[in-house]
Write a protein that holds these residues in place. Structure first.
Motif, PDB file in Angstrom:
ATOM      1  N   LYS A 191       0.805  -1.221   0.000  1.00  0.00           N
ATOM      2  CA  LYS A 191       0.000   0.000   0.000  1.00  0.00           C
ATOM      3  C   LYS A 191       0.839   1.273   0.000  1.00  0.00           C
ATOM      4  O   LYS A 191       0.567   2.206   0.729  1.00  0.00           O
ATOM      5  CB  LYS A 191      -0.952   0.045   1.210  1.00  0.00           C
ATOM      6  N   GLY A 192       1.875   1.293  -0.776  1.00  0.00           N
ATOM      7  CA  GLY A 192       2.612   2.542  -0.907  1.00  0.00           C
ATOM      8  C   GLY A 192       3.731   2.725   0.101  1.00  0.00           C
ATOM      9  O   GLY A 192       4.412   3.739   0.104  1.00  0.00           O
ATOM     10  N   TYR A 193       3.926   1.775   0.996  1.00  0.00           N
ATOM     11  CA  TYR A 193       5.041   1.886   1.930  1.00  0.00           C
ATOM     12  C   TYR A 193       6.267   1.224   1.323  1.00  0.00           C
ATOM     13  O   TYR A 193       6.146   0.234   0.629  1.00  0.00           O
ATOM     14  CB  TYR A 193       4.731   1.149   3.228  1.00  0.00           C
ATOM     15  N   ALA A 194       7.438   1.715   1.628  1.00  0.00           N
ATOM     16  CA  ALA A 194       8.651   1.043   1.169  1.00  0.00           C
ATOM     17  C   ALA A 194       8.839  -0.224   2.012  1.00  0.00           C
ATOM     18  O   ALA A 194       8.507  -0.235   3.184  1.00  0.00           O
ATOM     19  CB  ALA A 194       9.841   1.972   1.343  1.00  0.00           C
ATOM     20  N   ARG A 210      -3.720   8.807  12.245  1.00  0.00           N
ATOM     21  CA  ARG A 210      -4.382   9.391  11.077  1.00  0.00           C
ATOM     22  C   ARG A 210      -3.355  10.044  10.159  1.00  0.00           C
ATOM     23  O   ARG A 210      -3.363   9.853   8.934  1.00  0.00           O
ATOM     24  CB  ARG A 210      -5.424  10.407  11.563  1.00  0.00           C
ATOM     25  N   LEU A 211      -2.426  10.808  10.764  1.00  0.00           N
ATOM     26  CA  LEU A 211      -1.408  11.476   9.954  1.00  0.00           C
ATOM     27  C   LEU A 211      -0.486  10.468   9.286  1.00  0.00           C
ATOM     28  O   LEU A 211      -0.093  10.639   8.124  1.00  0.00           O
ATOM     29  CB  LEU A 211      -0.571  12.411  10.840  1.00  0.00           C
ATOM     30  N   LYS A 212      -0.142   9.415  10.018  1.00  0.00           N
ATOM     31  CA  LYS A 212       0.798   8.442   9.457  1.00  0.00           C
ATOM     32  C   LYS A 212       0.183   7.753   8.256  1.00  0.00           C
ATOM     33  O   LYS A 212       0.867   7.475   7.277  1.00  0.00           O
ATOM     34  CB  LYS A 212       1.195   7.445  10.553  1.00  0.00           C
ATOM     35  N   GLU A 213      -1.127   7.469   8.320  1.00  0.00           N
ATOM     36  CA  GLU A 213      -1.728   6.792   7.171  1.00  0.00           C
ATOM     37  C   GLU A 213      -1.877   7.736   6.007  1.00  0.00           C
ATOM     38  O   GLU A 213      -1.800   7.336   4.848  1.00  0.00           O
ATOM     39  CB  GLU A 213      -3.086   6.217   7.567  1.00  0.00           C
ATOM     40  N   LYS A 214      -2.073   9.028   6.314  1.00  0.00           N
ATOM     41  CA  LYS A 214      -2.238   9.975   5.224  1.00  0.00           C
ATOM     42  C   LYS A 214      -0.935  10.142   4.458  1.00  0.00           C
ATOM     43  O   LYS A 214      -0.918  10.175   3.233  1.00  0.00           O
ATOM     44  CB  LYS A 214      -2.681  11.313   5.818  1.00  0.00           C
ATOM     45  N   TYR A 215       0.210  10.222   5.197  1.00  0.00           N
ATOM     46  CA  TYR A 215       1.473  10.502   4.527  1.00  0.00           C
ATOM     47  C   TYR A 215       2.330   9.272   4.332  1.00  0.00           C
ATOM     48  O   TYR A 215       3.469   9.373   3.915  1.00  0.00           O
ATOM     49  CB  TYR A 215       2.268  11.538   5.334  1.00  0.00           C
ATOM     50  N   ARG A 216       1.818   8.080   4.669  1.00  0.00           N
ATOM     51  CA  ARG A 216       2.554   6.831   4.471  1.00  0.00           C
ATOM     52  C   ARG A 216       3.863   6.756   5.249  1.00  0.00           C
ATOM     53  O   ARG A 216       4.929   6.518   4.692  1.00  0.00           O
ATOM     54  CB  ARG A 216       2.898   6.611   2.988  1.00  0.00           C
ATOM     55  N   PHE A 217       3.823   6.977   6.567  1.00  0.00           N
ATOM     56  CA  PHE A 217       4.989   6.809   7.414  1.00  0.00           C
ATOM     57  C   PHE A 217       4.756   5.578   8.283  1.00  0.00           C
ATOM     58  O   PHE A 217       3.630   5.175   8.528  1.00  0.00           O
ATOM     59  CB  PHE A 217       5.163   8.017   8.341  1.00  0.00           C
ATOM     60  N   LEU A 231       5.599  16.688   8.312  1.00  0.00           N
ATOM     61  CA  LEU A 231       5.368  15.558   7.414  1.00  0.00           C
ATOM     62  C   LEU A 231       5.107  16.049   6.003  1.00  0.00           C
ATOM     63  O   LEU A 231       5.601  15.496   5.023  1.00  0.00           O
ATOM     64  CB  LEU A 231       4.169  14.738   7.905  1.00  0.00           C
ATOM     65  N   ASP A 232       4.326  17.126   5.922  1.00  0.00           N
ATOM     66  CA  ASP A 232       4.015  17.678   4.617  1.00  0.00           C
ATOM     67  C   ASP A 232       5.288  18.130   3.909  1.00  0.00           C
ATOM     68  O   ASP A 232       5.536  17.830   2.746  1.00  0.00           O
ATOM     69  CB  ASP A 232       3.068  18.865   4.814  1.00  0.00           C
ATOM     70  N   LYS A 233       6.130  18.863   4.671  1.00  0.00           N
ATOM     71  CA  LYS A 233       7.357  19.383   4.089  1.00  0.00           C
ATOM     72  C   LYS A 233       8.253  18.253   3.598  1.00  0.00           C
ATOM     73  O   LYS A 233       8.891  18.365   2.554  1.00  0.00           O
ATOM     74  CB  LYS A 233       8.107  20.199   5.162  1.00  0.00           C
ATOM     75  N   MET A 234       8.304  17.142   4.362  1.00  0.00           N
ATOM     76  CA  MET A 234       9.225  16.083   3.995  1.00  0.00           C
ATOM     77  C   MET A 234       8.728  15.299   2.801  1.00  0.00           C
ATOM     78  O   MET A 234       9.504  14.649   2.124  1.00  0.00           O
ATOM     79  CB  MET A 234       9.432  15.107   5.159  1.00  0.00           C
ATOM     80  N   THR A 235       7.420  15.277   2.556  1.00  0.00           N
ATOM     81  CA  THR A 235       6.932  14.413   1.485  1.00  0.00           C
ATOM     82  C   THR A 235       6.515  15.145   0.230  1.00  0.00           C
ATOM     83  O   THR A 235       6.403  14.535  -0.817  1.00  0.00           O
ATOM     84  CB  THR A 235       5.707  13.617   1.951  1.00  0.00           C
ATOM     85  N   CYS A 236       6.273  16.437   0.298  1.00  0.00           N
ATOM     86  CA  CYS A 236       5.778  17.071  -0.916  1.00  0.00           C
ATOM     87  C   CYS A 236       6.917  17.147  -1.923  1.00  0.00           C
ATOM     88  O   CYS A 236       8.040  17.448  -1.587  1.00  0.00           O
ATOM     89  CB  CYS A 236       5.224  18.455  -0.628  1.00  0.00           C
ATOM     90  N   GLY A 237       6.612  16.829  -3.154  1.00  0.00           N
ATOM     91  CA  GLY A 237       7.612  16.867  -4.197  1.00  0.00           C
ATOM     92  C   GLY A 237       8.522  15.654  -4.186  1.00  0.00           C
ATOM     93  O   GLY A 237       9.418  15.515  -5.000  1.00  0.00           O
ATOM     94  N   ASN A 238       8.305  14.729  -3.256  1.00  0.00           N
ATOM     95  CA  ASN A 238       9.192  13.568  -3.190  1.00  0.00           C
ATOM     96  C   ASN A 238       8.448  12.355  -3.711  1.00  0.00           C
ATOM     97  O   ASN A 238       7.666  11.750  -2.996  1.00  0.00           O
ATOM     98  CB  ASN A 238       9.606  13.355  -1.734  1.00  0.00           C
ATOM     99  N   LYS A 239       8.671  12.029  -4.977  1.00  0.00           N
ATOM    100  CA  LYS A 239       7.882  10.954  -5.554  1.00  0.00           C
ATOM    101  C   LYS A 239       8.511   9.588  -5.320  1.00  0.00           C
ATOM    102  O   LYS A 239       8.008   8.593  -5.770  1.00  0.00           O
ATOM    103  CB  LYS A 239       7.736  11.185  -7.075  1.00  0.00           C
TER     104      LYS A 239
END
Lengths: 487, 483
Positions: free
Chosen positions: A42-45, B269-276, B232-240
């Protein structure tokens, strides 16, 4: 030093190459099969990318039953090894409730304090009733009991330094002390075969780390001269301080460090010395005081002496012994002292009783007997193994003796065959040792009797013939030599 | 004068052109008509080639001679291993002469002990001590080996299964020391190039783990969810390249440095949104929070599978030592080979593992002890609500009650001195043992220091009342100048 014959090196490399090729083939097929199945990440590494755990999946798992064998009794001279079985080719192992009684040649039980002892155990039980198994508090808050202060004084007296400080775990001792003593702008020179805890402590400190060839004082001198002349990297400013870290007995080689020469070099160049006596405190030396006593070095010449209580004293934890000021400074700032739970009081009591026995202060001479027995046992075992033609590393008087195996297939063969004949040995391979130099490591204890050792030698000799690790010609037994002389 | 020079120049030029017009000059070599200027051009080219073949001038490199190195080594003077010893370094902590239960003996006097994290009152529990004694008689004290070399004793495996069953996870890993758990787990999973977002108030063990992992670490404001979201937003935006880089959030359930509790449902909730992935350190919440003591996940109503890695030290609620780490099967199996504190260190002494098993049994059979703990915390919070000069900063349900100065003096050192004076006087005059938060010089946390009280289910109402009264009295007198 290990002398690797060319033929053995070639065959070992070939074996590893074959295993590697098979592993890659299996990975390839696995990837093909998994292509059709959906990935549910699901999108996780993934936690581990393909190549990172290749060694674990394809090489280590094949021989997983040789490691991590559970036991069901105290790790004394004879113990019960739990039998395990596997339904899926060693990927998962399941316990059974059957046990086999085996001769223990693998635990760190140098002075025989591993099982319940007639002097130590009653004291330990008393301290359990009085102080409880845990203090739930850090040393600086409410975790210091009278036992802790008593042990610190006793350790300092035993080792020969003015003061000492205790920690609840040997690994944490190194990882938390080295950053407190040296930081950015300092230099750490450590032996190339130092233990993982020292490497982690050096990395965590932020200082520059340089390595010198194992046990080579002249190379150490070269490195020191070069580094002092050059200064810090890029800025060339002089180093703030230099610490040289060595160990007393290296656990994978079984050899003692060349302490007098190394101390002489460090004194000449004004570097501080840090001696890690995890395996040598209590096990070597006429009265058990470690490498310094054995090699005739004055403890005042070593700046910091570190040791653990796991091996010779049958307990857990570590200590640092140094001058009063250093210990006071460490008590003020060392993170393991300020943030980690204090050592469990019964474990402290066990060490106090063990040291009292070694010093003879319990009123008997069991300590002196134990020390004499371990020296006799180690020297006897080592000389017999060498006579049989095995390649054994290590110096005389050291209770650790590695037997070289080299070939990856011999590791499980040796281990499983010995277990079948009720002798439990420890085999070590990559990554704890270099890739080509796999070995079996024997640890002798003072609780082994002469019959135990002879039985162990018989079994190892038989298995050695089966597996083919007698790399040197054996000395023929004495009566054959005499008969040849007569003819 | 000028005309004489002109005449000489003209004569030389004439002579040169006559020389070049000599019959030799008119030869034809290889079809090329040799003319006067051709010779000069050839000469010029020869000069240029000659210069190019010269080596460029570099100042000569002189390596240091042996004598010079000797001199440098002679004059180098190292710093001392320790800085000069000051007054505060000589302070000694009080020595206990009995078990660290709710009442202890210090210097021959009985004191009320608020300095030990004995949340469930299990220090001195008879059943635990009996199981330890059986264990010591059967297995001895130490385990004499690392887990892979005959240091795995069946009580370790039983303890791991018990904890995993208690929490509802597939399996768990037992470590031999509380603080080494977190700083071995983090480097086992986070490597160079990974991204970690951590709270700025995490304790030294976590900081050391983050440093050893060599990943990129970004801190967010202590327990501030808005700051976490923006980081979290800063670390992931633009990072494909999310498929390749692993990303982790590291938080503690109950922070040792402040007593706050992390809002787990928000974080999940935040972790699932940003995939951490989430790493949660439950040292002070395991056995304390939640209806049956199963920790922060039960308290916040989050299913346990959503948290990827849970670590905890057992030196607090369970009154033993050591630590454990639990998660999915993949997480647990990976640690058995690549976690340095597990592989390279001797295993937990077997009697501590049996103590842990007995403690978890006790917790399962007596959930009422949690009720007692919760009412004690509420009572103490009420009693300390109006201490002059100090303010409570911990969460109302946290078992660590954290008091900091209402108005700081400006430097952490003087703050600590004032708080130390309060703690000393409270101990000497009223026999109540409280402690201040001492910080190591290696600690990177900058949260304010304070006085910590660890509440236990074994404290009685009169103990709590005594503590509140004593603190009020002493704080009023010590902080009189500040108010």
């Amino acid at each position: 030093m290990v002398r690797l014959p060319y033929l053995t090196a070639l065959t070992t490399l070939f074996s590893y190459g074959l295993l590697f090729a098979f592993g890659q083939l299996r990975d390839f097929f696995r990837k093909l099969i998994d292509w059709t199945k959906s990935k549910d990440l699901k999108g996780y590494a993934p936690i581990c990318l393909g190549l990172e755990d290749f060694y674990t999946r394809r090489l280590y798992l094949r021989i997983q039953d040789c490691f991590g064998r559970p036991i069901a009794s105290a790790p004394d001279a004879w113990f019960d090894v739990v039998e395990r079985y596997s339904n899926d080719n060693n990927k998962t192992l399941h316990r059974t409730s059957n046990t086999t009684k085996c001769l223990n040649l693998g635990s760190y039980n140098y002075l025989g304090f591993a099982a319940a002892d007639e002097y130590c155990t009653p004291h330990v039980i008393e301290s359990l009733r009085k102080y409880s198994p845990g203090t739930c508090s850090v040393r600086v808050d409410g975790g210091t009991t009278k036992l802790h202060t008593e042990l610190e004084e006793l350790v300092a007296r035993f080792v020969g330094k003015p003061a000492a400080i205790l920690f609840g775990m040997g690994y944490v001792t190194n990882s938390a002390i080295i950053p407190a003593l040296i930081g950015k702008g300092g230099l750490i020179i450590s032996d190339s075969l130092n233990h993982n805890s020292i490497v982690n402590g050096a990395r965590g400190s932020g200082a520059t780390v340089r390595v010198f060839q194992h046990n080579n004082p002249s190379h150490l001198e070269e490195v020191l001269r070069e580094q002092i002349a050059e200064g810090q990297p890029r800025t060339h400013r002089p180093w703030k301080k230099i610490i040289v870290i060595v160990e007393g007995i290296y656990s994978m080689e079984g050899e003692l460090c060349k302490l007098p020469e190394i101390i002489a070099v460090c004194k000449k160049y004004k570097a501080y010395t840090y001696l890690d006596e995890a395996h040598s405190i209590g096990a070597v030396g006429k009265s058990g005081r470690g490498v310094c006593e054995l090699l005739g070095v004055d403890p005042a010449d070593v700046d910091i002496m570190m040791g653990t209580f796991t091996k010779s004293f049958g307990s857990c934890g570590g200590y640092i012994a140094a001058s009063k000021e250093i210990i006071q400074y460490l008590k003020y700032t060392c993170p393991a002292h300020l943030y980690a739970t204090s050592m469990s009081p019964p474990a402290v009591q066990q060490v106090i009783s063990a040291i009292k026995i070694i010093l003879g202060e319990d009123g008997s001479n069991r300590g002196a007997q134990k020390l004499a027995r371990i020296r006799e046992n180690s020297n006897f075992f080592r000389s017999e193994l060498q006579k049989m033609g095995f390649e054994v590393l290590g110096d005389n008087d050291s209770p650790v003796m590695p037997i070289m195996l080299y070939n990856p297939a011999k590791i499980p063969a040796f281990s499983r065959e010995c277990l079948r004949q009720n002798v439990a040995v420890v085999t070590v391979a990559f990554p704890a040792t270099p890739l080509l130099l796999a070995r079996a490591r024997i640890c002798i204890s003072a609780s082994h009797s002469r019959e135990d050792l002879i039985k162990g030698l018989e079994v190892i000799s038989k298995v050695g013939d089966l597996v083919g690790i007698k790399y040197f010609p054996a000395e023929p037994p004495k009566y054959e030599q005499d008969r040849k002389k007569l003819e | 004068m000028a005309s004489a020079v002109m005449n000489v120049t003209a004569m030389v030029l004439d002579w040169m052109s006559v020389a070049f017009d000599a019959p030799l000059a008119r030869a034809v070599v290889f079809g090329v008509h040799i003319d006067g200027h051709l010779v000069i051009e050839v000469l010029l080219i020869a000069v240029i080639l000659f210069q190019l073949t010269r080596k460029s001038y570099k100042p000569p490199k002189k390596p240091l001679t042996e004598k010079e190195i000797d001199e440098l080594c002679e004059e180098w003077a190292p710093e001392s291993l320790h800085p000069p010893i000051t007054e505060e370094m000589l302070a000694q902590p009080p020595t206990l002469e009995s078990a660290a239960g709710p009442h202890s003996i210090i210097d021959g006097r009985e004191v009320v002990n608020f300095a030990s994290a004995n949340y469930l009152g299990l220090v001195g529990n008879g059943k635990i001590i009996d199981s330890c004694i059986t264990s010591v008689e059967k297995y001895g004290v130490g385990s004499c080996g690392p887990r892979s070399f005959y240091g795995t004793i069946d009580v370790h495996l039983d303890c791991e299964t018990k904890i995993a069953k208690f929490l509802g996870t597939p399996d768990s890993v037992l470590y031999s020391y509380g603080i080494s758990t977190i700083f071995s787990v983090i480097p086992a999973f986070c490597k160079k190039g990974d991204i970690i977002v951590a709270d700025e108030g995490v304790h030294w063990g976590v900081q050391n783990g983050l440093h050893l992992s060599r990943s990129t670490v970004v801190y967010f404001k202590h327990n501030d969810m808005a700051s976490l979201e923006s980081t979290l937003d800063k670390m992931t935006c633009g990072n494909k390249r999310a498929e390749k880089i692993r990303r982790y959030i590291v938080v503690e359930a109950v922070y040792q440095n402040s007593g706050q509790i992390a809002p787990l449902d928000e974080i999940v909730r935040l972790k699932e949104k940003y995939r951490f992935r989430l790493v949660l350190d439950e040292s002070h919440s395991f056995g304390v929070l939640g209806k049956s003591g199963r920790g922060l996940a039960e308290y916040c109503g989050v299913p346990i599978e959503k948290i990827d890695i849970i670590t905890a030290g057992m030196g607090n609620a369970l009154a033993t030592d050591g630590g454990f780490c639990t998660g999915s099967v993949r997480v647990v199996d990976h640690q058995r080979l690549s976690s340095s504190g597990y592989v390279f260190s001797a295993s937990l002494p077997p009697y501590l593992a049996s103590a842990a098993i007995t403690a978890v049994d006790y917790l399962e059979e007596n959930p009422s002890v949690l009720e007692a703990l919760r009412s004690n915390i509420a009572l103490l919070q009420k009693g300390l609500a109006d201490v002059p000069g100090l303010i409570i900063t911990s969460h109302p349900l946290s078992p660590i009650v954290f008091l900091k100065l209402k108005k700081s003096t400006g430097s952490a050192k003087t703050d600590l001195q004032l708080l130390d004076t309060i703690a000393d006087r409270v101990l000497k005059e009223d026999s109540v043992f409280v402690v201040t938060l001492k910080r190591s010089t290696l600690d990177k946390c900058h949260l304010p220091v304070g006085i910590r009280l660890f509440v236990s289910a074994g404290h009685s109402e009169s103990d709590l009342l005594k503590a509140s009264e004593s603190l009020k009295r002493v704080a009023a007198s010590v902080l009189a100048e500040l108010l």
